[in-house]
Design an enzyme around this catalytic site. Structure first.
Site, PDB file in Angstrom:
ATOM      1  N   ASP A   1      -1.637   6.080   5.796  1.00  0.00           N
ATOM      2  CA  ASP A   1      -2.948   6.087   5.405  1.00  0.00           C
ATOM      3  C   ASP A   1      -3.242   4.878   7.012  1.00  0.00           C
ATOM      4  OD1 ASP A   1      -4.513   3.965   4.319  1.00  0.00           O
ATOM      5  OD2 ASP A   1      -2.852   2.972   2.589  1.00  0.00           O
TER       6      ASP A   1
ATOM      7  N   TRP B   1       0.924  -1.077  -0.139  1.00  0.00           N
ATOM      8  CA  TRP B   1       0.257   0.097  -0.092  1.00  0.00           C
ATOM      9  C   TRP B   1       0.751   1.477  -0.168  1.00  0.00           C
ATOM     10  CZ3 TRP B   1      -4.534  -0.274  -2.176  1.00  0.00           C
ATOM     11  CH2 TRP B   1      -5.015  -1.044  -1.678  1.00  0.00           C
TER      12      TRP B   1
ATOM     13  N   LYS C   1     -12.772  -1.017   5.531  1.00  0.00           N
ATOM     14  CA  LYS C   1     -11.883  -2.316   7.072  1.00  0.00           C
ATOM     15  C   LYS C   1     -13.057  -2.518   8.101  1.00  0.00           C
ATOM     16  CE  LYS C   1      -9.476  -2.707   2.704  1.00  0.00           C
ATOM     17  NZ  LYS C   1      -8.556  -2.169   2.249  1.00  0.00           N
TER      18      LYS C   1
HETATM   19  C1  LIG Z   1      -7.935  -1.533   1.528  1.00  0.00           C
HETATM   20  C2  LIG Z   1      -6.799  -0.618   1.578  1.00  0.00           C
HETATM   21  C3  LIG Z   1      -6.378   0.628   0.609  1.00  0.00           C
HETATM   22  C4  LIG Z   1      -7.781   0.906  -0.743  1.00  0.00           C
HETATM   23  O1  LIG Z   1      -8.828   0.958  -0.248  1.00  0.00           O
HETATM   24  P1  LIG Z   1      -9.517   1.543  -1.631  1.00  0.00           P
HETATM   25  O2  LIG Z   1     -11.536   1.653  -1.303  1.00  0.00           O
HETATM   26  O3  LIG Z   1      -9.450   0.562  -2.471  1.00  0.00           O
HETATM   27  O4  LIG Z   1      -9.188   2.775  -2.936  1.00  0.00           O
HETATM   28  C5  LIG Z   1      -5.285   1.802   1.151  1.00  0.00           C
HETATM   29  N1  LIG Z   1      -5.034   1.533   1.717  1.00  0.00           N
HETATM   30  C6  LIG Z   1      -4.378   0.280   2.642  1.00  0.00           C
HETATM   31  C7  LIG Z   1      -3.449   0.228   3.822  1.00  0.00           C
HETATM   32  C8  LIG Z   1      -5.676  -0.164   2.468  1.00  0.00           C
HETATM   33  O5  LIG Z   1      -6.058  -1.513   3.190  1.00  0.00           O
END
Ligand SMILES: *Cc1c(COP(=O)(O)O)cnc(C)c1O
Length: 363
Positions: free
Chosen positions: A175, A105, A199
């Site tokens: 993030d 990521w 998530k």
């Molecule tokens: C799932 C995830 C993303 C991506 O999210 P989207 O909604 O598909 O754009 C970004 N960063 C992390 C750490 C993730 O787990």
């Protein structure tokens, strides 16, 4: 009806109580005669839902008054562009942003940011297959970075920051898509925290950004208006139509979290859940987790069978016990159990019981 134990990395398990309440309120929200999906985002009913969600999230994360909570669309991947477009304008161009490369990521974030600024990879564990987080003292930060980006929980690789790194006066951007609300964080140490909801918060389609006031108002002219934090903040996240149903479900999850005792109580449960699984994986040569112990994610637990020819049999046997979505991400193979807030310890225990039984049969 059978509810399974869903170990999906995302979209992921939600609390059953929340889904039940949403079902009960589906056709008629609080006597309005409407579903939340049918409401105007500017009507008093939805505004009350929005304000409660904002208030509860602020309380759960103890978000200081000088931070704005923005409800957006675009997902975590959208933020990979939205963050540089909003932050690099504070510096003379071309600006530089620092990144720590700890997995898939953060790797995606690096690639996207290169469209908007110079990227300095201050540290990387890529050559060691992301088995650990490079210690802070090894980071080579640049002199005048617009921000420092980290992914505090790498959903695919299974590493998690167990501390908040000090980066001086440079805004720290995190993030937190896959572990927000799973552990106590000091929001005041960050300039920006962002995450997709699917998530640990609610349905896909909602993205949350928590942004310090002084970082708002510097968007590049190319930044789409819908993603200019100033316009979004000035309009209480309603510059364009926000993901209303996602905000409603997120609000129900926030209320559920408060009933559970808030983030500190959730963190204790997550520690116990993760320990149950890692302790078993470490106790046997039949399975393995390859991540340094002090960097292991409490949310996403990748693991491998020693004999990978058993992978299909493992997944089929798990499915028979209603243990679903255990296949690892295609980029790393193996297995992965995502054990987010809404996964009860009974689900982790059922998985450990299965791991033991499968080993007995095939070990
Ligand atoms: C799932 C995830 C993303 C991506 O999210 P989207 O909604 O598909 O754009 C970004 N960063 C992390 C750490 C993730 O787990």
């Amino acid at each position: 009806m059978t509810r399974v134990y869903n170990f999906s990395a995302g979209p992921a398990v939600l609390p059953q109580e929340v889904l039940q309440q949403a079902a009960e309120e589906m056709l008629d929200w609080h006597g309005s005669g409407m579903s939340v999906m049918e409401m105007s985002h500017r009507g008093k009913e939805f505004i009350s839902i929005y304000e409660a969600a904002e208030r509860d999230l602020r309380e759960l994360l103890a978000v200081p008054a000088n931070y704005r909570i923005l409800f957006l669309q675009g997902g975590g991947i959208g933020e990979n562009a939205i963050v540089p477009m909003n932050l690099v304008g504070r510096k003379s161009q071309p600006a530089t942003a620092d990144f720590v490369h700890t997995g898939s990521w953060s790797g995606k974030s690096i690639k996207e940011a290169k469209k908007y600024c110079n990227v300095n990879v201050a540290a990387s564990s890529e050559t060691e297959k992301f088995a650990f987080i490079p210690p802070r003292e090894t980071w080579k930060l640049s002199k005048d970075a617009a921000y420092v980006h980290i992914c505090t929980n790498e959903t695919i690789d299974g590493v998690e920051f167990q501390y908040t790194p000090e980066v001086g006066d440079v805004p720290l951007v995190a993030d937190m898509s896959s572990h927000i609300l799973s552990r106590v964080v000091d929001v005041s140490k960050y300039g920006v925290i962002f995450g997709g909801a699917q998530k640990n918060i609610g349905p896909a389609g909602l993205t949350i950004a928590i942004v310090r006031d002084d970082l708002i108002g510097h968007a590049l002219s190319i930044c789409p208006s819908a993603f200019d934090w100033k316009l979004v903040a000035e309009n209480q996240s309603m510059y364009n139509t926000p993901p209303t149903y996602g905000i409603y479900i997120a609000g129900l999850v926030f209320q559920w979290l408060k009933r559970q005792g808030g983030v500190p109580a959730m963190e204790q449960r997550n520690i116990a859940k993760a320990a149950l699984l890692y302790d078993y994986l470490d106790s046997t040569g039949f399975y393995s987790n390859r991540i340094a112990k002090d960097c292991r994610s409490r949310m996403n637990v990748p693991f491998y069978l020693k004999d990978e020819s058993l992978n299909e049999a493992f997944l089929a046997g798990a499915k028979e016990r209603n243990l679903l979505q255990l296949k690892g991400h295609k980029s790393v193979g193996g297995m992965r159990a995502s054990i987010y807030n809404a996964m009860p310890i009974e689900g982790v225990q059922a998985l450990v019981d299965y791991l033991k039984d499968f080993e007995k049969k095939h070990g």
